[in-house]
Design a protein around this motif. Structure first.
Motif, PDB file in Angstrom:
ATOM      1  N   LYS A 151       0.954  -1.099   0.212  1.00  0.00           N
ATOM      2  CA  LYS A 151      -0.039  -0.281   0.114  1.00  0.00           C
ATOM      3  C   LYS A 151       0.886   1.236  -0.030  1.00  0.00           C
ATOM      4  CE  LYS A 151      -4.480  -0.185   2.639  1.00  0.00           C
ATOM      5  NZ  LYS A 151      -5.281   0.374   3.622  1.00  0.00           N
ATOM      6  N   THR A 152       2.424   1.258   0.646  1.00  0.00           N
ATOM      7  CA  THR A 152       3.247   2.309   0.844  1.00  0.00           C
ATOM      8  C   THR A 152       3.758   2.374  -0.354  1.00  0.00           C
ATOM      9  OG1 THR A 152       3.613   2.418   3.355  1.00  0.00           O
ATOM     10  CG2 THR A 152       5.164   3.199   2.205  1.00  0.00           C
ATOM     11  N   GLU A 153       3.358   1.254  -1.553  1.00  0.00           N
ATOM     12  CA  GLU A 153       4.318   1.921  -2.451  1.00  0.00           C
ATOM     13  C   GLU A 153       3.625   2.342  -3.521  1.00  0.00           C
ATOM     14  OE1 GLU A 153       7.584   2.165  -3.713  1.00  0.00           O
ATOM     15  OE2 GLU A 153       7.666   1.965  -1.906  1.00  0.00           O
ATOM     16  N   ALA A 154       2.109   2.317  -3.581  1.00  0.00           N
ATOM     17  CA  ALA A 154       0.947   2.679  -4.056  1.00  0.00           C
ATOM     18  C   ALA A 154       1.056   3.892  -4.105  1.00  0.00           C
ATOM     19  CB  ALA A 154      -0.468   1.505  -4.130  1.00  0.00           C
ATOM     20  N   ILE A 155       1.418   4.445  -2.749  1.00  0.00           N
ATOM     21  CA  ILE A 155       0.844   6.087  -2.229  1.00  0.00           C
ATOM     22  C   ILE A 155       2.377   6.816  -3.082  1.00  0.00           C
ATOM     23  CG2 ILE A 155       0.197   7.740  -0.956  1.00  0.00           C
ATOM     24  CD1 ILE A 155      -0.363   4.691   1.130  1.00  0.00           C
ATOM     25  N   ARG A 156       3.911   6.044  -2.807  1.00  0.00           N
ATOM     26  CA  ARG A 156       4.266   6.922  -3.442  1.00  0.00           C
ATOM     27  C   ARG A 156       4.396   6.688  -4.672  1.00  0.00           C
ATOM     28  NH1 ARG A 156       9.340   6.908  -0.442  1.00  0.00           N
ATOM     29  NH2 ARG A 156       8.797   5.867   1.561  1.00  0.00           N
ATOM     30  N   ALA A 157       3.441   5.952  -5.587  1.00  0.00           N
ATOM     31  CA  ALA A 157       3.738   6.049  -7.203  1.00  0.00           C
ATOM     32  C   ALA A 157       2.273   7.559  -7.604  1.00  0.00           C
ATOM     33  CB  ALA A 157       2.891   5.205  -7.378  1.00  0.00           C
ATOM     34  N   ALA A 158       1.891   7.054  -6.225  1.00  0.00           N
ATOM     35  CA  ALA A 158       0.398   8.128  -6.873  1.00  0.00           C
ATOM     36  C   ALA A 158       1.173   9.997  -6.520  1.00  0.00           C
ATOM     37  CB  ALA A 158      -0.471   7.613  -5.991  1.00  0.00           C
ATOM     38  N   VAL A 159       1.704   9.562  -5.151  1.00  0.00           N
ATOM     39  CA  VAL A 159       2.262  11.065  -5.244  1.00  0.00           C
ATOM     40  C   VAL A 159       3.279  11.738  -6.275  1.00  0.00           C
ATOM     41  CG1 VAL A 159       4.466  12.266  -3.536  1.00  0.00           C
ATOM     42  CG2 VAL A 159       2.098  10.276  -2.008  1.00  0.00           C
ATOM     43  N   LEU A 160       3.943  10.553  -6.891  1.00  0.00           N
ATOM     44  CA  LEU A 160       4.723  11.146  -8.021  1.00  0.00           C
ATOM     45  C   LEU A 160       3.998  11.618  -9.206  1.00  0.00           C
ATOM     46  CD1 LEU A 160       7.862   8.840  -7.469  1.00  0.00           C
ATOM     47  CD2 LEU A 160       8.212  10.943  -6.908  1.00  0.00           C
ATOM     48  N   ASP A 161       3.357  10.747  -9.129  1.00  0.00           N
ATOM     49  CA  ASP A 161       2.183  10.605 -10.294  1.00  0.00           C
ATOM     50  C   ASP A 161       1.345  12.967 -10.043  1.00  0.00           C
ATOM     51  OD1 ASP A 161       2.931   8.734 -12.124  1.00  0.00           O
ATOM     52  OD2 ASP A 161       1.783   7.296 -11.108  1.00  0.00           O
ATOM     53  N   GLU A 162       1.256  12.573  -9.386  1.00  0.00           N
ATOM     54  CA  GLU A 162      -0.251  14.052  -9.002  1.00  0.00           C
ATOM     55  C   GLU A 162       1.231  15.097  -9.007  1.00  0.00           C
ATOM     56  OE1 GLU A 162      -2.964  14.536  -8.095  1.00  0.00           O
ATOM     57  OE2 GLU A 162      -3.656  12.645  -9.127  1.00  0.00           O
ATOM     58  N   LEU A 163       2.339  15.394  -8.120  1.00  0.00           N
ATOM     59  CA  LEU A 163       3.283  15.873  -8.535  1.00  0.00           C
ATOM     60  C   LEU A 163       4.133  16.215  -9.607  1.00  0.00           C
ATOM     61  CD1 LEU A 163       6.248  15.175  -5.696  1.00  0.00           C
ATOM     62  CD2 LEU A 163       4.899  17.179  -5.739  1.00  0.00           C
ATOM     63  N   ALA A 164       3.745  15.672 -10.161  1.00  0.00           N
ATOM     64  CA  ALA A 164       4.430  15.230 -12.380  1.00  0.00           C
ATOM     65  C   ALA A 164       3.071  15.723 -13.144  1.00  0.00           C
ATOM     66  CB  ALA A 164       4.791  14.110 -12.773  1.00  0.00           C
ATOM     67  N   GLU A 165       1.914  15.762 -12.447  1.00  0.00           N
ATOM     68  CA  GLU A 165       0.719  16.241 -13.737  1.00  0.00           C
ATOM     69  C   GLU A 165      -0.050  17.987 -12.811  1.00  0.00           C
ATOM     70  OE1 GLU A 165      -2.366  13.299 -13.494  1.00  0.00           O
ATOM     71  OE2 GLU A 165      -0.895  11.843 -14.400  1.00  0.00           O
ATOM     72  N   GLN A 166       0.212  17.853 -11.346  1.00  0.00           N
ATOM     73  CA  GLN A 166      -0.613  18.474 -11.002  1.00  0.00           C
ATOM     74  C   GLN A 166       0.660  20.169 -10.425  1.00  0.00           C
ATOM     75  OE1 GLN A 166      -3.468  19.029 -11.407  1.00  0.00           O
ATOM     76  NE2 GLN A 166      -3.961  17.481 -12.383  1.00  0.00           N
ATOM     77  N   GLY A 167       1.140  19.775  -9.883  1.00  0.00           N
ATOM     78  CA  GLY A 167       2.985  20.079  -9.096  1.00  0.00           C
ATOM     79  C   GLY A 167       2.588  20.342  -7.638  1.00  0.00           C
ATOM     80  N   TYR A 168       3.105  20.634  -6.958  1.00  0.00           N
ATOM     81  CA  TYR A 168       2.679  20.470  -5.688  1.00  0.00           C
ATOM     82  C   TYR A 168       1.880  21.384  -4.879  1.00  0.00           C
ATOM     83  CZ  TYR A 168       3.620  21.387  -0.383  1.00  0.00           C
ATOM     84  OH  TYR A 168       4.627  20.877   1.011  1.00  0.00           O
ATOM     85  N   GLY A 169       1.761  22.468  -5.219  1.00  0.00           N
ATOM     86  CA  GLY A 169       0.667  23.546  -4.774  1.00  0.00           C
ATOM     87  C   GLY A 169      -0.404  22.541  -5.068  1.00  0.00           C
TER      88      GLY A 169
END
Lengths: 209, 209
Positions: B25-43
């Motif tokens: 589950k942690t790995e799935a969340i980590r991947a999702a964080v990277l995907d969201e960061l790349a697409e949406q940006g931190y803000g």
């Protein structure tokens, strides 16, 4: 970001029939663009907010620039490119130090310290913005910085075959890295020591040449 | 960004009572964080969007990290810091080239090419994020890169008094400037030529020493 489609003209900033653009109003808009960019960033900047801050109507913006992108690049370019216009100091070391100081001034400018990293980050998500930045700011800045290398070649300080691409990357990079990436202001003497290393780096000659 | 206040623990990633955290589950969340960061940006990144993309509830995120900032820094740090762990190549030139390649790999990583400039731009607007980035990514990366300089000193390739601060700025900067700022991938041979110049720069000795 829906925006009215407008006929483009061959000039960059003055669409046809724009004879009555008032310079004072243009300056107020330019200041508002920089303020909004610094506060909101490119992604959140809206033509409405710029117009409101400048105390003008949105049409005053569109009379000057056909799009948000062109408005931002034009305003950022005007300040950015002028900062690379450096006089001949008489030596490569002097010219390099002046260039490093100019980069430091650019990146510690009260608004630009936020604006430049923001535009660069947006450019990684927006191909058209990346091209506009390269054409409107990066290209002109590099073209002027090449003069520094050409003067050194003319003085005999650098050989004619100097790799200008690599030299320009090396010139701007450490100060950018330190100020804009790490967020650490250069301590006294840092720019002088960096200039020494950059000048020495440029004296590298491949073995056998 | 209202978030529940949670007791902080002395460990970085595992709040108290977190014995049942599932690694998959942690790995799935980590991947999702990277995907969201790349697409949406931190803000624009939201805990809701990360949870939805990872197929978990928001509580699964808060069981692992007390805030969006700590989640992002932890996930970005895990990838970033490991990329600086470079083996001894036997020479300063070899170590510098490996380090430049590692910076290039980091910045051309499919998601990091967007994530890193975005985090840096946000940090100019957000003092707490800037500190977290410096502590969680910049500091550890620099600490590992210092090993490269220490090895060169041990080999007698650099003098013990080498200015490590300036040397590290010079090491990472040209490749960052080229890839992340200019958006121009290094052409074949570029990293090798940059390594030559960086190594030569580090051989600079002030006059009289």
């Amino acid at each position: 970001m829906p925006e009215p489609t407008r006929p483009t003209s061959s000039t960059r900033r003055v669409p046809s029939g724009a004879a009555t653009l008032r310079p004072a109003k243009t300056e107020a808009i330019r200041a508002a663009v920089l303020d909004e960019l610094a506060e909101q960033g490119y992604g959140r900047l809206s033509m409405e907010a710029v117009a409101k801050r400048a105390g003008v109507g949105k049409s005053a913006l569109y009379r000057r620039w056909p799009s948000k992108q062109q408005m931002v690049i034009d305003v950022a370019s005007e300040l950015s490119v002028a900062m690379v216009d450096l006089p001949d100091s008489g030596s490569l070391r002097g010219d390099v130090l002046a260039a490093l100081r100019a980069v430091a001034d650019w990146l510690t400018h009260p608004r630009f310290s936020r604006i430049i990293p923001d535009l660069i980050a947006e450019a990684r998500r927006d191909e058209a913005l990346a091209e506009a930045l390269a054409t409107g700011i990066g290209g002109p800045r590099r073209a002027r910085a090449v003069a520094l290398l050409d003067r050194a070649v003319a003085r005999g300080e650098l050989p004619p075959e100097t790799d200008r691409e690599l030299a320009l990357d090396l010139l701007a990079a450490p100060v950018y890295w330190r100020i804009a990436v790490r967020g650490v202001p250069p301590e006294p003497g840092y720019l002088e020591r960096a200039a020494d290393l950059v000048v020495h780096a440029l004296s590298f000659r491949p073995a056998g040449e």
